[in-house]
Structure formats: C-alpha cells, structure tokens
Design a protein around this motif. Sequence first.
Motif, short mmCIF file in Angstrom:
data_model
loop_
_atom_site.label_atom_id
_atom_site.label_comp_id
_atom_site.label_asym_id
_atom_site.label_seq_id
_atom_site.Cartn_x
_atom_site.Cartn_y
_atom_site.Cartn_z
N GLY A 76 -6.64 3.04 8.36
CA GLY A 76 -7.65 3.60 9.25
C GLY A 76 -7.94 5.06 9.02
N GLY A 77 -7.31 5.66 8.01
CA GLY A 77 -7.53 7.07 7.73
C GLY A 77 -8.68 7.29 6.77
N ASP A 78 -8.64 8.43 6.10
CA ASP A 78 -9.66 8.79 5.12
C ASP A 78 -9.31 8.12 3.81
OD1 ASP A 78 -11.35 9.97 3.27
OD2 ASP A 78 -11.27 11.94 4.21
N LEU A 79 -9.92 6.98 3.57
CA LEU A 79 -9.58 6.18 2.40
C LEU A 79 -9.96 6.87 1.10
CD1 LEU A 79 -8.37 3.49 1.51
CD2 LEU A 79 -10.62 2.45 1.78
N PHE A 80 -11.03 7.66 1.12
CA PHE A 80 -11.42 8.36 -0.10
C PHE A 80 -10.39 9.41 -0.48
CE2 PHE A 80 -13.61 11.50 -2.67
CZ PHE A 80 -14.32 10.71 -3.56
N ARG A 81 -9.84 10.11 0.51
CA ARG A 81 -8.83 11.13 0.24
C ARG A 81 -7.44 10.53 0.06
NH1 ARG A 81 -12.04 15.06 -1.57
NH2 ARG A 81 -13.43 15.91 0.03
N GLU A 82 -7.20 9.39 0.66
CA GLU A 82 -5.91 8.71 0.51
C GLU A 82 -6.15 7.32 -0.07
OE1 GLU A 82 -2.43 9.25 3.23
OE2 GLU A 82 -4.05 9.72 4.63
N LYS A 83 -6.40 7.31 -1.36
CA LYS A 83 -6.69 6.06 -2.05
C LYS A 83 -5.44 5.18 -2.10
CE LYS A 83 -10.04 8.41 -5.12
NZ LYS A 83 -10.33 9.42 -4.14
N VAL A 84 -5.64 3.86 -2.13
CA VAL A 84 -4.51 2.94 -2.21
C VAL A 84 -4.45 2.31 -3.59
CG1 VAL A 84 -4.47 2.44 0.26
CG2 VAL A 84 -5.87 1.03 -1.27
N PRO A 85 -3.24 2.00 -4.08
CA PRO A 85 -3.12 1.29 -5.35
C PRO A 85 -3.82 -0.07 -5.24
CG PRO A 85 -0.99 2.09 -4.59
CD PRO A 85 -1.94 2.27 -3.46
N ALA A 86 -4.53 -0.45 -6.29
CA ALA A 86 -5.33 -1.68 -6.21
C ALA A 86 -5.53 -2.28 -7.60
CB ALA A 86 -6.68 -1.38 -5.56
#
Length: 388
Positions: A76-86
């Motif tokens: 729910g945070g800033d996904l652009f600034r905290e990208k997830v491994p994918a």
Amino acid sequence: MSIRCVVLSLLLCIVPMTAAAQSESTRLRALGVEPGLFEPGPLNAITDVAGVQVGHRTLREGDAVRTGVTTIRPHGGDLFREKVPAAVHVGNGFGKAAGFLQVRELGTIETPVVLTNTLDVGTAVDATVAWTLDRPGHEDVGSVNAVVGETNDGYLNDIRGQHVTGEDVIGAIESASGGPVAEGSVGAGTGTSALGWKGGIGTSSRLLPDEYGGYTVGALVQANYGGVLRIDGVPVGERLGRYDFRSVVEGEGDSETQGPDDAGSCMIVLATDAPVSPRTLERMAKRAMLGLARTGSYASNGSGDFVVAFSTQNRRAGEDVPRPDSLLPNDQMSPLFLATVEATEEAVYNALTAATTVTGRDGHTQVALPLDRLRSLLRDAGRLDANE
C-alpha cells in the motif's frame, strides 16, 4: 431468488459498481471440497500475503457492457519508490500484455498490476501511468512501466465499444484493499467465460508448514479460457457435457457454450512473502501453468496465458550501492512450487463456483456452473462425504 437478489441484479445492469456491491458468492470449500495438500491461509486469497491489496471496478451497463478492471497492489505504499522483486512467464503468447519486457529485464514491478479486457489495455496503461505520475513526490518521474494484462470478454461484452475509462482504472487502483476478495462475475472477470461456463475472478492461497519456512503463496486469476473441466481430478466437464471439441466427440455441441473450442485466455498473478529472487519468481510463475493444466486447460492456440509473480520481501528503494539480500536457496523451492500449483488451481475453481449467470452482447448468455450438479458429481467420486 430473494427480493434482495432481484433488486441487486437489476441495479447491476444499469450502474457501474465496485467490489463492495457484489453479492455473497460460493467458494469451492463451501461445498466441502478441500483440494491439494497444503492448507490455505486465513482468507484463502492472494491478500493472505501481508500487504497485498485487490480492487475492482465492474461495468454492467444496458444490454451489452459486461466488463471491468481488477487491480493488484503488492503493497500500500509508494510502489514506484519501493519496487518489489518480480518476474513474468508467458505460457502462450496469444495476448496483449503490457510492461512485461521491462519486468523480465530488470526484475521489478513499479506499478499496480492491472487486469482488463483486450481492447482497453491502452486505456489501462495510460491511466496507470497518469496515476503514478500524479503521486506526491513523483514530480521528477519521467518513465513509468505500467503492467497490464487482459483477456478477451467479447462474447458477453461490447468489447469494440471500449467502455473502460481512465477513471474506472484509477477507481480500481484507489479502492484496492486487503481482506476478503470479491470473486466471480466482478471486475475484469465480469464478462469472462471459462471451461464451458461463466468464468471470472478467483483467488486462493497456500500457507507452508513451519518446517518449510511458513511462507504464504497467493494466486489471483482472470479465468477466460477453454478446455475440459476437471475439479479435484473429477472430469466435471465431460460428465456435464460441456467441454472443448464435444461437437466432434459426441456430435452436436451445447449451443450455450461460448463460441469456438479454443477461445479465451487466462491471467494469473502470484504473490509470496518468501524471500526469493526474480529468477526464482520466474520458476514459480512457470509452475502456475501446471495449476492451470490441473483444471483442464491445454493452453490452446487462442488462449493467452500469462503469469506475473512478485515477492513482498527485498523491496528496492532506489539504492545506489550494492546491498545484500536474504534469498532462499534453490533446494528449498519445491514447497513453494507445489503451493503455487495448488493456489492457482483452486483460484480457478473459486472463479467458477462464485460466478453468476450473465447475459450480455447480442443476447449471449454464459451460465454459471450448476453447484447442485457439481456436488452430486463430487459426492459420487468420493470427494464429499455422503452427508455433504
């Protein structure tokens, strides 16, 4: 049918709605069937992976609009600034997915995953990019990789009308939340068909035993594909007389079954809290196709079968120096592989059992899987107690 259900059905035909407006639905386990070896999480949904959120925007307008949007936010945070491994995996590439090449190249996701219909992928990309650029602190952002998947709902939906708007996409993103996930004829599954019946959105999860790390794997599917339905190994499609190539095998097919034998596609989104790398996430994504096969899919020519997988661990926050990651070794991945197969399989079943009969474009009707007949078949096959 109760008066409440009648009134709700009439309202759904004339107004767009969010997940909160969906009526209660039946899931496979409510019938007494518990497929697989591992136990599901508390919600038996992709949102059992802590932080993951799902949102829907459902469009049912007039006689022909039967479509929508479903979004998955890894956190729910800033996904652009905290990208997830994918990672991504293409089981069969007959589709119009967007953003997959950068995910494959860089191994991260930086936007919500958006699902919609084939001809509204462009709208979804535009809206997701606009939403991301508009976030506080993104004034310097000059490149956004929106990840969008689709299936073709044109049998029930006026797909050529391109009725999904940017506001619908943004509404689905901003309404995303944790907790129970609406399933069946909702969001991007409003107009879909699967395995001869009304398809839709479905979700499931698996919780690994403590000796295997106690990790969670969740799956969400947009089920819209053909095949020969099997549920927990029972040949339901053949027993009910709805399956691909029936017209050749038995003679005249069922006119209520969707169009050509190999029509449709399936989008699968996987989430886990296990500390795994993009390379290992791709290995998990490949196993999701095995779960699809268990349901009766053979990945037909016209079926665009795509998987997006991400982990909520080891987020990337724009570090400009090397950093160590805690990652599971390869020889500890097998439990996660089985969890992926089982969660994907049951997510499809939940999409089918939760779906409602829908009539749409040109009077086409796709009927819901008849749960009373399904119970009988499963009981006869020993999957249910005699008293179920």
